[in-house]
Design a protein around this motif. Structure first.
Motif, PDB file in Angstrom:
ATOM      1  N   TYR A   1       0.812  -1.217   0.000  1.00 19.11           N
ATOM      2  CA  TYR A   1       0.000   0.000   0.000  1.00 19.11           C
ATOM      3  C   TYR A   1       0.845   1.265   0.000  1.00 19.11           C
ATOM      4  CZ  TYR A   1      -4.083  -2.906   0.725  1.00 19.11           C
ATOM      5  OH  TYR A   1      -5.084  -3.831   0.557  1.00 19.11           O
ATOM      6  N   LEU A   2       1.694   1.412   1.018  1.00 20.20           N
ATOM      7  CA  LEU A   2       2.424   2.677   1.146  1.00 20.20           C
ATOM      8  C   LEU A   2       3.492   2.842   0.068  1.00 20.20           C
ATOM      9  CD1 LEU A   2       2.732   2.930   5.038  1.00 20.20           C
ATOM     10  CD2 LEU A   2       1.015   3.936   3.529  1.00 20.20           C
ATOM     11  N   MET A   3       3.961   1.743  -0.474  1.00 21.43           N
ATOM     12  CA  MET A   3       4.963   1.838  -1.559  1.00 21.43           C
ATOM     13  C   MET A   3       4.296   1.646  -2.920  1.00 21.43           C
ATOM     14  SD  MET A   3       8.407  -0.010  -0.251  1.00 21.43           S
ATOM     15  CE  MET A   3       9.134   0.265   1.336  1.00 21.43           C
ATOM     16  N   ARG A   4       3.039   1.989  -3.021  1.00 19.10           N
ATOM     17  CA  ARG A   4       2.329   1.742  -4.281  1.00 19.10           C
ATOM     18  C   ARG A   4       2.900   2.530  -5.451  1.00 19.10           C
ATOM     19  NH1 ARG A   4      -3.354   5.147  -3.503  1.00 19.10           N
ATOM     20  NH2 ARG A   4      -2.383   7.184  -3.543  1.00 19.10           N
ATOM     21  N   THR A   5       3.579   3.645  -5.129  1.00 28.24           N
ATOM     22  CA  THR A   5       4.098   4.470  -6.219  1.00 28.24           C
ATOM     23  C   THR A   5       5.465   4.011  -6.696  1.00 28.24           C
ATOM     24  OG1 THR A   5       5.030   5.959  -4.606  1.00 28.24           O
ATOM     25  CG2 THR A   5       2.871   6.541  -5.488  1.00 28.24           C
ATOM     26  N   VAL A   6       6.097   3.129  -5.955  1.00 33.49           N
ATOM     27  CA  VAL A   6       7.451   2.687  -6.315  1.00 33.49           C
ATOM     28  C   VAL A   6       7.361   1.734  -7.496  1.00 33.49           C
ATOM     29  CG1 VAL A   6       9.512   1.491  -5.523  1.00 33.49           C
ATOM     30  CG2 VAL A   6       8.222   2.952  -3.958  1.00 33.49           C
ATOM     31  N   LYS A   7       8.001   2.108  -8.576  1.00 33.40           N
ATOM     32  CA  LYS A   7       7.895   1.316  -9.803  1.00 33.40           C
ATOM     33  C   LYS A   7       9.243   1.221 -10.485  1.00 33.40           C
ATOM     34  CE  LYS A   7       3.223   1.823 -11.412  1.00 33.40           C
ATOM     35  NZ  LYS A   7       2.489   1.957 -12.639  1.00 33.40           N
TER      36      LYS A   7
END
Lengths: 110, 830
Positions: free
Chosen positions: B822-828
């Motif tokens: 959830y909290l690292m959802r933007t890490v790509k």
């Protein structure tokens, strides 16, 4: 049977008191609040990953040490849990490396 | 030294007597469960051996058509699967280890007798399930699908996908292996706790028999390796039954994921089979050399080192997939390192035999042959550790030669040696030595005639897994020779089975200590009484029974054990035995396994059968939970439930949680890898952080309520204990409600499991965690009911503590999921 129960009581480890349990809960809420702060505050985005990992480790450790009683209980149980956990973390890192995930992630973070 | 039992003549009933068929169906005696395992595995050995003969007959000549290509695929798949999962593993751990662990460590039974029975019935359910397609084929049921699994024992994706394997063949394999995996993990958990916690008071780790060391390390391997396979099989199940794309390239996924998960399990699996064989050899060689095992500490440490390294070498099975030079070099180095501890073992075995006064019994012959054959297999294994060499050899008959020297000439020879060595203890009768030596020499000749030429065939380019070959390839002569060798092996096994049948009918009765043994199992009658030891031994030295007999490890001379005082000891034992209370039999393990079997059958076609099976499983668990006598209350007052300061149930729960760590890691790693490979549709941006933050708060607070419940029960405040328990369950329900809301919301936004690889990995990971929460809620409600019935109080608060451990583990897993998903959802990917 009564002898067993008596022996059971004699061999049981010390448990923390209710006040410790509540204190840990307060810390868990605070740490979750810090996680959300890190998530929403824009200038912390470059260090999002390390901060979140540190906070998650802190929460994980609090629950394992105080609620699961590893801090008070036989060290045998700590071994039972920590060794597989370390192995699992190593496997996870290995898999991510093998799929080149971390490589891309690092370039993203930097 | 405290008084220890001397070898006892058979007086009074032994474990094989009495009970009838119902006694066997409900048994929880580790020795009877072991016999069930042994008989089943031997029957399956006949099946696996027949499959091997069909393979060799088909390959005897070029352009042969004894089997069609389709049947050949099924036969070689089932030969590998059967020999690994249904013969070698159950014989080593289910049969020999099960029988010997309590006897070698000085205990009356395993830590969890009912779970031991459950492991066997699940094993049987898995074995039958895997052959269901053959049953329907033989019965010729018309429209009912038939056929055995047919994609190799490794089941490589995407060959196993429904697009390429549309029948039920792979489903039998997938679900069958899932059932077998549960059986193996339960057995490993049981044996691990037994060895760690129930050893005789004086038996430190460095005084354990080497077979116990081998089994201890093997159980750790099983606990930490099988979860990876389970996750891979769950993905395959979802792909085939729910249309997900875990291994489909077109959806952005990769079939290489299966190879990683499979070999993370698969290479430790090699040692799951090899280490018990090492242990068996380490018991047989000293007895027939009349010398203690050479280099005991190094032998023990090398077992541990082999196990540790085995988790870091899985990539050497995947050199041909193109992992890149860094990965190849890393896996090559770690693979070569394993040769060091393995070499230590081989040299220690040789040194054990060196200078000994050897007795060439059949068991000893198999043990000596093991050293030679296994070393040949080990040397070709080191070749495979080198990536460039492996690329030449992979998928050729050279590899077939290699692993048959390891698993056939190595492990199977050790198992056969173990049969001749321990059969007197298990059955009370001696296997015929003359027939044994006939079997040995036939097998040695047949085995090497079959498998050694495969090195040449592989080097000449003959690929494995082909059902026939053209006449002009230059492979015909050696294939013919190999088939002759296989038939000689078949004759040797006919001799073996004839020997067993003759022995059971009219074999020579065995003394308690026919070989002049060194370890504690030889101190009790053959076959042993149900309670094993009338007086629990002290286990105060290595090779404890030998030291009792001769005073020192090196020992005095002379053959045979002293029977002086045996009769008096037997009378004393009989008197003591009257006060020994053994665990009561139970029908519920069998019903549980039946329920699981029904769920598997239902999964293939009928949902109603799944529900019925689920209900049988649930009722069996509840019945076991309330079955009298409760765990820990079944021992006599004079016998402690605690053996080494920790409770068996708690130790078992912690070991289980360790295994769960690997299980969730495999799920989380897959999510992390696949999240960035999503090609189209909704991705992690869809995740609702405020909602999930509230759910996280609820779950964390449920952990607080859980420890408050425990604290209340411990101080005798049962009322508040029950209230906090129900509160914890209630918070769990709120968490689950949030998850249902979240999933429904995503569904309405168009994110299904089949939508993309983000959806499938997200739903699988979070859904699996949710399922764990659901199980936890059921557990807590059951405990609360037990509390209302007066079965939980301050003296029995351990039941709450153990449930709490599970609950808190679910909590810490969520802490990780909340962060990484959830909290690292933007890490790509960049």
């Amino acid at each position: 049977m009564s002898a067993n129960i008596a022996q059971s009581a004699a061999l049981e480890h010390e448990h923390p008191g209710v006040s410790i349990y509540v204190t840990v809960a307060v810390f868990l809420i605070l740490l979750t609040g810090m996680e959300l702060t890190v998530f929403y505050v824009q200038f912390l985005q470059p260090v999002l990953v390390p901060l979140l990992i540190i906070l998650a480790i802190a929460k994980f450790s609090l629950v394992a040490m105080f609620y699961m009683h590893l801090h008070y209980d036989s060290k045998v149980f700590t071994t039972f849990f920590i060794f597989p956990l370390m192995l699992a973390v190593t496997l996870a890192i290995s898999l991510l490396l093998l799929f080149e995930y971390l490589l891309h992630h690092l370039s993203f973070a930097l | 030294m405290a008084a220890q039992p001397k070898p006892l003549p058979v007086e009074g009933p032994h474990y094989l007597e009495g009970g009838g068929i119902l006694g066997w169906l409900t048994t929880v005696d580790h020795k009877r469960v072991a016999v069930l395992y042994g008989v089943t595995a031997l029957l399956l050995m006949l099946v696996g051996g027949t499959e091997a003969m069909l393979i060799r007959t088909q390959l005897m000549r070029p352009d042969n058509h004894v089997l069609t290509a389709a049947w050949y695929n099924q036969i070689f798949t089932m030969h590998g699967t059967t020999m690994i999962f249904l013969v070698i593993m159950p014989l080593e751990t289910g049969f020999f280890a099960n029988f010997l662990i309590p006897l070698q460590i000085g205990a009356r039974d395993v830590a969890f007798p009912r779970i031991n029975a459950l492991s066997y019935w699940l094993f049987l359910a898995g074995a039958v399930f895997m052959h269901l397609g053959l049953v329907t084929h033989v019965l010729n049921l018309g429209t009912v699908p038939s056929g055995l699994p047919n994609a190799g024992w490794f089941g490589y994706a995407n060959l196993t996908e429904s697009q390429y394997s549309p029948g039920l063949n792979i489903d039998f394999w997938d679900i069958g292996l899932l059932i077998l995996g549960v059986s193996s993990v339960l057995a490993a958990l049981n044996f691990f706790v037994t060895i760690v916690n129930m050893r005789a008071p004086g038996m430190t780790f460095m005084r354990m028999p080497m077979f116990m060391w081998a089994i201890l390390v093997t159980t750790i391997l099983i606990l930490l390796a099988f979860p990876a396979l389970t996750v891979g099989l769950i993905f395959l199940f979802l792909d085939r039954f729910f249309g997900t794309h875990f291994y489909r390239v077109t959806a952005g996924a990769t079939p290489i994921l299966w190879q990683h998960l499979f070999w993370i399990f698969g290479h430790p699996e090699v040692y799951i089979m090899a280490l018990p064989a090492f242990g068996m050899i380490s018991e047989i060689l000293p007895v027939f050399s009349r010398k203690p095992l050479f280099g005991y500490p190094m032998m023990a440490y090398s077992l541990v080192l082999i196990a540790f390294l085995s988790y870091g070498v899985w990539g050497h099975h995947m050199f041909a997939t193109g992992m890149g030079p860094i990965a190849d070099a890393t896996f090559a180095i770690t693979s070569m390192l394993i040769a060091i501890p393995t070499g230590i073992k081989v040299f220690s075995w040789i040194a054990t035999v060196w200078g000994g006064r050897l007795r060439f019994t059949t068991a000893m012959l198999f043990a000596l042959a093991f050293i030679i054959e296994f070393t040949i297999g080990g040397l070709s294994g080191i070749m495979h550790a080198s990536a460039p060499i492996d690329l030449q050899q992979t998928d050729s008959y050279f590899v077939v030669a290699h692993f048959h020297y390891v698993l056939g000439g190595g492990v199977l020879f050790a198992i056969l040696g173990a049969f001749y060595y321990w059969c007197p203890k298990i059955s009370g009768r001696m296997l015929d030595e003359t027939l044994g030596k006939w079997q040995f020499w036939l097998l040695v000749i047949g085995f090497n005639l079959t498998f050694f030429p495969m090195h040449w065939l592989g080097t000449w380019g003959m690929p494995r897994r082909i059902y026939t070959y053209a006449p002009g390839m230059g492979w015909s002569t050696l294939n013919f020779v190999e088939t002759i060798g296989a038939y000689i092996q078949a004759v040797s096994f006919i001799v073996f089975f004839a020997n067993i049948l003759l022995t059971l009918r009219r074999g020579e009765k065995a003394a308690a200590d026919p070989w002049d043994g060194r370890t504690l199992e030889w101190s009790v009658a053959s076959p042993p009484p149900a309670y094993n030891f009338a007086v629990l031994p002290e286990g105060g030295s290595r090779d404890d029974f030998w030291v009792q007999k001769y005073g020192t490890l090196a020992g005095a001379h002379g053959g045979g054990s002293s029977a002086a005082g045996a009769t008096a000891a037997a009378h004393a034992a009989a008197e003591a035995a009257e006060h020994i209370h053994m665990p009561a039999p139970s029908l519920y393990p069998l019903l549980f396994a039946l329920g699981v079997f029904l769920m598997g059958v239902g999964a293939l076609a009928w949902l109603r059968i799944v529900i019925l099976g689920g209900m049988v499983v649930a009722l069996s668990i509840i019945a076991m939970a309330f079955e009298y006598p409760a765990h820990g209350e079944e021992a006599a007052e004079s016998e402690p439930v605690f053996y080494r300061g920790v409770d068996n149930r708690k130790a078992g729960m912690w070991a289980f949680l360790g295994s769960e760590c690997v299980f969730f890691t495999a799920l989380i790693s897959t999510y992390m890898v696949y999240k960035s490979r999503n090609l189209a549709g909704p991705d992690a941006q869809i995740l609702n952080i405020p909602l999930t933050s509230f759910s996280t708060f609820i779950l964390l607070m449920s952990s607080l309520l859980m420890v408050l419940a425990l604290a209340a029960f411990r101080r005798g405040d049962d009322k508040w204990g029950r209230i906090w328990l129900l509160g914890t369950a209630g918070f769990g329900c709120i968490f689950l409600g949030g998850q249902v809301y979240e999933f429904t919301d995503f569904y309405l936004q168009g994110l299904y499991m089949q939508t993309n690889i983000f959806g499938q990995t997200f739903y699988t990971l979070v859904g699996t965690h949710g399922f764990h929460v659901f199980i936890g809620v059921c557990w807590l409600v059951t405990l609360a009911i037990a509390g209302f019935l007066g079965k939980i109080d301050s003296k029995r608060s351990l039941a709450v503590e153990i449930a709490g451990l599970y609950w808190h583990f679910v909590d810490v897993v969520w802490i990780v999921i909340f962060t990484l998903v959830y909290l690292m959802r933007t890490v790509k990917h960049a």
